[in-house]
Design a protein around this motif. Structure first.
Motif, PDB file in Angstrom:
ATOM      1  N   HIS A  57       0.674  13.036 -10.361  1.00 25.62           N
ATOM      2  CA  HIS A  57       0.880  11.598 -10.550  1.00 25.62           C
ATOM      3  C   HIS A  57       0.604  11.224 -12.002  1.00 25.62           C
ATOM      4  O   HIS A  57       0.077  12.034 -12.765  1.00 25.62           O
ATOM      5  CB  HIS A  57      -0.026  10.786  -9.612  1.00 25.62           C
ATOM      6  N   ILE A  58       0.968  10.017 -12.359  1.00 23.79           N
ATOM      7  CA  ILE A  58       0.674   9.502 -13.699  1.00 23.79           C
ATOM      8  C   ILE A  58      -0.836   9.428 -13.852  1.00 23.79           C
ATOM      9  O   ILE A  58      -1.541   8.941 -12.965  1.00 23.79           O
ATOM     10  CB  ILE A  58       1.333   8.117 -13.898  1.00 23.79           C
ATOM     11  N   LYS A  59      -1.313   9.946 -14.969  1.00 23.24           N
ATOM     12  CA  LYS A  59      -2.763   9.999 -15.208  1.00 23.24           C
ATOM     13  C   LYS A  59      -3.372   8.600 -15.111  1.00 23.24           C
ATOM     14  O   LYS A  59      -2.893   7.656 -15.725  1.00 23.24           O
ATOM     15  CB  LYS A  59      -3.046  10.597 -16.581  1.00 23.24           C
ATOM     16  N   GLY A  60      -4.414   8.505 -14.301  1.00 24.24           N
ATOM     17  CA  GLY A  60      -5.119   7.243 -14.135  1.00 24.24           C
ATOM     18  C   GLY A  60      -4.521   6.317 -13.102  1.00 24.24           C
ATOM     19  O   GLY A  60      -5.069   5.249 -12.831  1.00 24.24           O
ATOM     20  N   ALA A  61      -3.396   6.716 -12.507  1.00 25.96           N
ATOM     21  CA  ALA A  61      -2.746   5.862 -11.509  1.00 25.96           C
ATOM     22  C   ALA A  61      -3.580   5.779 -10.234  1.00 25.96           C
ATOM     23  O   ALA A  61      -4.405   6.646  -9.950  1.00 25.96           O
ATOM     24  CB  ALA A  61      -1.353   6.394 -11.177  1.00 25.96           C
ATOM     25  N   VAL A  62      -3.335   4.723  -9.480  1.00 20.09           N
ATOM     26  CA  VAL A  62      -3.971   4.496  -8.194  1.00 20.09           C
ATOM     27  C   VAL A  62      -2.919   4.730  -7.119  1.00 20.09           C
ATOM     28  O   VAL A  62      -1.765   4.327  -7.278  1.00 20.09           O
ATOM     29  CB  VAL A  62      -4.498   3.044  -8.120  1.00 20.09           C
ATOM     30  N   SER A  63      -3.316   5.377  -6.037  1.00 23.68           N
ATOM     31  CA  SER A  63      -2.403   5.613  -4.926  1.00 23.68           C
ATOM     32  C   SER A  63      -2.488   4.467  -3.919  1.00 23.68           C
ATOM     33  O   SER A  63      -3.574   4.136  -3.437  1.00 23.68           O
ATOM     34  CB  SER A  63      -2.760   6.933  -4.233  1.00 23.68           C
ATOM     35  N   LEU A  64      -1.341   3.876  -3.624  1.00 20.26           N
ATOM     36  CA  LEU A  64      -1.231   2.890  -2.551  1.00 20.26           C
ATOM     37  C   LEU A  64       0.159   3.050  -1.928  1.00 20.26           C
ATOM     38  O   LEU A  64       1.100   2.338  -2.282  1.00 20.26           O
ATOM     39  CB  LEU A  64      -1.448   1.462  -3.050  1.00 20.26           C
ATOM     40  N   PRO A  65       0.288   4.044  -1.032  1.00 22.06           N
ATOM     41  CA  PRO A  65       1.601   4.287  -0.420  1.00 22.06           C
ATOM     42  C   PRO A  65       2.134   3.032   0.254  1.00 22.06           C
ATOM     43  O   PRO A  65       1.402   2.344   0.970  1.00 22.06           O
ATOM     44  CB  PRO A  65       1.312   5.381   0.608  1.00 22.06           C
ATOM     45  N   VAL A  66       3.386   2.744   0.015  1.00 20.14           N
ATOM     46  CA  VAL A  66       3.966   1.513   0.550  1.00 20.14           C
ATOM     47  C   VAL A  66       3.834   1.464   2.067  1.00 20.14           C
ATOM     48  O   VAL A  66       3.594   0.396   2.636  1.00 20.14           O
ATOM     49  CB  VAL A  66       5.430   1.333   0.077  1.00 20.14           C
ATOM     50  N   GLY A  67       3.927   2.592   2.741  1.00 17.69           N
ATOM     51  CA  GLY A  67       3.800   2.629   4.185  1.00 17.69           C
ATOM     52  C   GLY A  67       2.385   2.421   4.693  1.00 17.69           C
ATOM     53  O   GLY A  67       2.167   2.214   5.882  1.00 17.69           O
ATOM     54  N   ARG A  68       1.408   2.462   3.783  1.00 14.50           N
ATOM     55  CA  ARG A  68       0.005   2.267   4.148  1.00 14.50           C
ATOM     56  C   ARG A  68      -0.564   1.019   3.478  1.00 14.50           C
ATOM     57  O   ARG A  68      -1.778   0.859   3.377  1.00 14.50           O
ATOM     58  CB  ARG A  68      -0.823   3.486   3.712  1.00 14.50           C
ATOM     59  N   PHE A  69       0.308   0.148   3.019  1.00 19.77           N
ATOM     60  CA  PHE A  69      -0.112  -1.039   2.277  1.00 19.77           C
ATOM     61  C   PHE A  69      -1.105  -1.878   3.066  1.00 19.77           C
ATOM     62  O   PHE A  69      -2.147  -2.280   2.540  1.00 19.77           O
ATOM     63  CB  PHE A  69       1.105  -1.884   1.891  1.00 19.77           C
ATOM     64  N   ASP A  70      -0.791  -2.138   4.321  1.00 23.47           N
ATOM     65  CA  ASP A  70      -1.673  -2.981   5.135  1.00 23.47           C
ATOM     66  C   ASP A  70      -3.070  -2.393   5.268  1.00 23.47           C
ATOM     67  O   ASP A  70      -4.057  -3.123   5.332  1.00 23.47           O
ATOM     68  CB  ASP A  70      -1.073  -3.209   6.520  1.00 23.47           C
ATOM     69  N   ASP A  71      -3.156  -1.064   5.299  1.00 20.22           N
ATOM     70  CA  ASP A  71      -4.452  -0.397   5.407  1.00 20.22           C
ATOM     71  C   ASP A  71      -5.242  -0.439   4.099  1.00 20.22           C
ATOM     72  O   ASP A  71      -6.465  -0.405   4.114  1.00 20.22           O
ATOM     73  CB  ASP A  71      -4.275   1.075   5.817  1.00 20.22           C
TER      74      ASP A  71
END
Length: 131
Positions: A57-71
């Motif tokens: 991933h892009i260095k320093g990025a945060v993961s927030l998968p669109v399919g898990r947004f509500d979670d």
């Protein structure tokens, strides 16, 4: 089909061609995205699956998968206020997840949202920082 489906012309998107949503938010120039990254004024948010994120991933990025947004949005809101500059990205011009995630952020009151249409593959191909 409704939307922009010619990847050579821009991102593949489910939005209608006359919808300014995409055009106003899209970053089509990787050099501009790198300047935004270098400024430290934008948080890069990966819309891909956790597995894809962990693979690179892009260095320093945060993961927030669109399919898990509500979670994940409530923890995200605890860490990043709605005035945070956000750049969403996914797997490039044939992926619509970054657009969907951008819309969700806008729905939650984030106003400084942009979309990196070339996504992680384009970023990595330029030799920009990855993890």
């Amino acid at each position: 089909m409704i939307g922009q489906w010619d990847a050579a012309q821009g991102v593949v998107t489910a939005f209608a061609k006359n919808d300014n949503f995409s055009a106003d938010l899209e970053i089509g120039d990787l050099r501009l995205a790198k300047k935004m990254y270098d400024s430290g004024s934008f948080l890069f948010v990966d819309a891909r699956s956790r597995e894809d994120f962990e693979a690179g991933h892009i260095k320093g990025a945060v993961s927030l998968p669109v399919g898990r947004f509500d979670d994940g949005i409530h923890d995200f809101l605890d860490q990043y206020t709605p005035d945070t500059g956000i750049v969403t990205y996914c797997s490039g011009r044939n992926c619509d997840d970054s657009h969907q995630l951008a819309q969700l952020f806008l729905d939650f009151g984030y106003s400084r949202v942009r979309i990196l249409i070339d996504g992680y593959p384009g970023w990595k191909a330029e030799g920009y920082p990855v993890e």
